[in-house]
Scaffold this active site. Structure first.
Site, mmCIF file in Angstrom:
data_model
loop_
_atom_site.group_PDB
_atom_site.id
_atom_site.type_symbol
_atom_site.label_atom_id
_atom_site.label_comp_id
_atom_site.label_asym_id
_atom_site.label_seq_id
_atom_site.Cartn_x
_atom_site.Cartn_y
_atom_site.Cartn_z
ATOM 1 N N LYS A 1 -6.339 -28.972 -4.288
ATOM 2 C CA LYS A 1 -6.132 -28.850 -2.763
ATOM 3 C C LYS A 1 -5.866 -27.204 -2.571
ATOM 4 C CE LYS A 1 -4.169 -33.310 -1.579
ATOM 5 N NZ LYS A 1 -5.240 -34.134 -0.589
ATOM 6 N N GLN B 1 0.641 -30.769 0.379
ATOM 7 C CA GLN B 1 0.044 -29.995 1.672
ATOM 8 C C GLN B 1 0.809 -28.734 2.081
ATOM 9 O OE1 GLN B 1 -2.851 -30.555 2.874
ATOM 10 N NE2 GLN B 1 -3.065 -32.828 2.321
ATOM 11 N N ASP C 1 6.887 -34.238 -2.155
ATOM 12 C CA ASP C 1 5.414 -34.176 -2.227
ATOM 13 C C ASP C 1 4.831 -33.179 -1.369
ATOM 14 O OD1 ASP C 1 2.609 -34.694 -1.532
ATOM 15 O OD2 ASP C 1 2.773 -36.661 -0.955
#
Ligand SMILES: Cc1ncc(COP(=O)(O)O)c(C=O)c1O
Lengths: 414, 138
Positions: A228, A205, A202
């Site tokens: 993002k 970020q 994942d």
């Protein structure tokens, strides 16, 4: 540091929203990019220009516009592929990270997991990298295991090899959205592969904030969200190694993902289109391509350095509030971490704190950050979270610190 | 910002009234606000259809805790039917500061829980949405 900050100030001018005042007339210190980033003019222009000049449905059209739209759409895929050092065929468009993870769970997971197998994730995960695995485990009879984290939110890897026994899938986040912990993928991936597991990362970020090379990391799947990383909402992607994607059954089915359809039988399209049923989010994919151009022009190395020094600066400034009860969570100072700082202040609840900061033009998030089990484990009902991106400056940090002093005054902290 | 959190809100937050548990509980309810993890429980002692005593417990932000605390002071002696009919405007009036839409759930959590505790004790209450919680944003 100063030169870095000057550059960030210039970069901030590329983001129209950052020039706007809040309804109370305050300068906006936007410290919530971990939730979603703001968009530069170049991305907004790309979106409008595409609709104004090149838009039509893709792939099947033979006329000029359809061809231009298809080229722009597939060109964006090439850009994203280049950004993470993948091949275009290995990039599947999704709505976001969550959908990319669900695609793997439904397609690869249902095909490959049996009772007795195990899925290994960590105690730090965002709900979107936890709930799909809970459901998959329930459906397939596989066991769900967790890499534990210590009180700083740092993974305990000493017993990793034991935990990896019988594991078919390791699903972990590269950078924690709650605490900023960076997972040492270079250490974990080889050990997971040695145990016969496939690794899904994942990267919601990490991809926006640092150089991520899927070949060098040797990860099998990687998921990220466009919104993002300076791109629009509604577009994200899944990277999967070619051989894995080719062996997987489709996830959603219908138009565009087929090669030929008869009344009884269908031959599926090649990857990546096999996984892209129905009309795609064409324009947002194109705009995400523009976001990748923008990020590359600035340089992921510069972005990482900038966030690293800004985070160090913020941690240092936050220390002056420690006597008044400020507690910072996550990896201890001096440890590598992403540009994310979770904290609490005295007995001020994180939501009250976020409201007080908001009055001063400082946008931070408060709550569980979609990591409820982690918050429960750590015993925090909620935390406030400040997160940084390429457009944040020392001035944003100053504004945060002075707003925190005001909050302390209002709540009469010593 | 100076009057954003009024003195009395902080007072109720730090010294909540009627906080804790009752010896005799005739009705109770609890709920949480997933947005901030606020949790509130109400316990009622009931006599002749009226609230004889009340306690609340839980944790959360100043807005949710103060709003629940203020409610406990008001409902002692009130008829259950009246408690179940308390309007949202009542808590907003109690809090006395502007509440943004995102904080509305914090402000009304105590009221919602209190009403479900009271409602549970009223037989045959008409099937209407007196809790005022339908169609709220997640
Ligand atoms: C680590 C992590 N994973 C997954 C997600 C989910 O991203 P999205 O909501 O774009 O699917 C987020 C976003 O908050 C995140 O921070």
């Amino acid at each position: 540091m100063i030169a870095v900050d000057e550059r960030a100030e210039r970069i901030a001018h590329d983001f129209p929203i950052l020039a706007r005042r809040t309804s109370r007339g305050k300068r906006l210190a936007f410290l919530d990019s971990a939730a979603s980033s703001q968009k530069p003019r170049a991305v907004l222009d790309a979106l409008v220009n595409f609709y104004e000049r090149d838009y039509a449905n893709i792939h099947r059209g033979v006329y000029e516009l359809a061809e231009r739209a298809t080229n722009a759409f597939e060109g964006a895929r090439e850009k994203v592929a280049g950004f993470i050092n993948a091949e275009p065929a290995e990039i599947v468009w999704t709505r976001n990270t969550t959908e990319a993870i669900n695609l793997v769970s439904f397609s690869w997971g249902m095909q490959n997991l049996r009772p007795g197998d195990a899925i290994l994730t960590s105690q730090l995960e965002h709900h979107s990298n936890l709930v799909p695995w809970q459901l998959l485990a329930a459906k397939t009879g596989a066991e769900l295991r967790f890499i534990e984290v210590d009180e700083f939110g740092i993974h305990r890897l000493d017993d990793l090899d034991r935990k990896l026994e019988g594991v078919k899938l390791v699903a972990v986040s590269h950078v924690s959205n709650s605490l900023g912990t960076i997972l040492p993928l270079a250490e974990i991936v080889p050990r997971a592969h040695a145990a016969g597991a496939v690794v899904l990362v994942d990267a919601a970020q990490s991809v926006p904030h640092m150089e991520v090379d899927v070949r060098a990391l040797d990860v099998d799947f990687l998921a990220a969200s466009g919104h993002k990383m300076c791109g629009p909402t509604g577009i994200g992607f899944l990277y999967g190694k070619r051989a894995l994607l080719e062996a997987m059954p489709p996830f959603l089915t219908g138009g565009d993902m087929i090669k030929s359809v008869g009344y009884e039988q269908t031959t599926f399209n090649e990857i990546p289109w096999k996984f892209e049923a129905g009309t795609s989010n064409i324009a947002d994919a194109v705009a995400l391509g523009a976001a990748v151009d923008y990020l590359q022009e600035i340089g992921m190395g510069w972005i990482r350095d900038h966030e690293r020094s800004l985070t160090a600066y913020a941690l240092e400034r936050l220390r002056e509030l420690e006597p008044r009860g400020l507690a910072v969570y996550g990896p201890p100072a001096g440890t590598e971490r992403g540009g994310i700082i979770s904290f609490n202040f005295g007995d001020i609840h994180a939501h009250d704190l976020a409201s007080l900061l908001d009055v001063e033009g400082v946008a931070v998030r408060a709550g569980h950050h979609c990591t409820m089990p982690l918050m429960e484990k750590m015993g925090w009902p909620a935390t406030a979270r400040a997160s940084f991106y390429l457009y944040n400056t020392e001035e944003d940090v100053e504004q945060l610190i002075s707003a925190l002093h005001k909050a302390a005054q209002i709540f009469k902290l010593a | 910002m100076e009057d954003f959190y009024k003195e009395y809100i902080l007072d109720h937050y730090r010294n909540p009234r009627n906080f804790g548990h009752l010896e005799r509980v005739d009705a109770s309810a609890e709920d949480l606000n997933p947005l901030c993890g606020d949790k509130i429980k109400f316990e009622l002692e009931i006599e002749d259809g009226r609230v004889k005593d009340v306690r609340f417990s839980g944790k959360g932000c100043a807005i949710s805790q103060a709003s629940a605390s203020m409610l406990t002071e008001e409902i002692k002696g009130q008829k259950l039917e009246d408690v179940a009919r308390l309007p949202i405007s009542k808590v907003l009036e109690n809090i006395g500061i502007g509440i943004s839409p995102t904080r509305m759930k914090c402000a009304t959590l105590g009221l919602k829980v209190l009403k479900s505790a009271a409602l549970g004790e009223i037989a045959g209450w008409p099937d209407e949405d007196v809790t005022g919680t339908t169609a709220s944003r997640p």
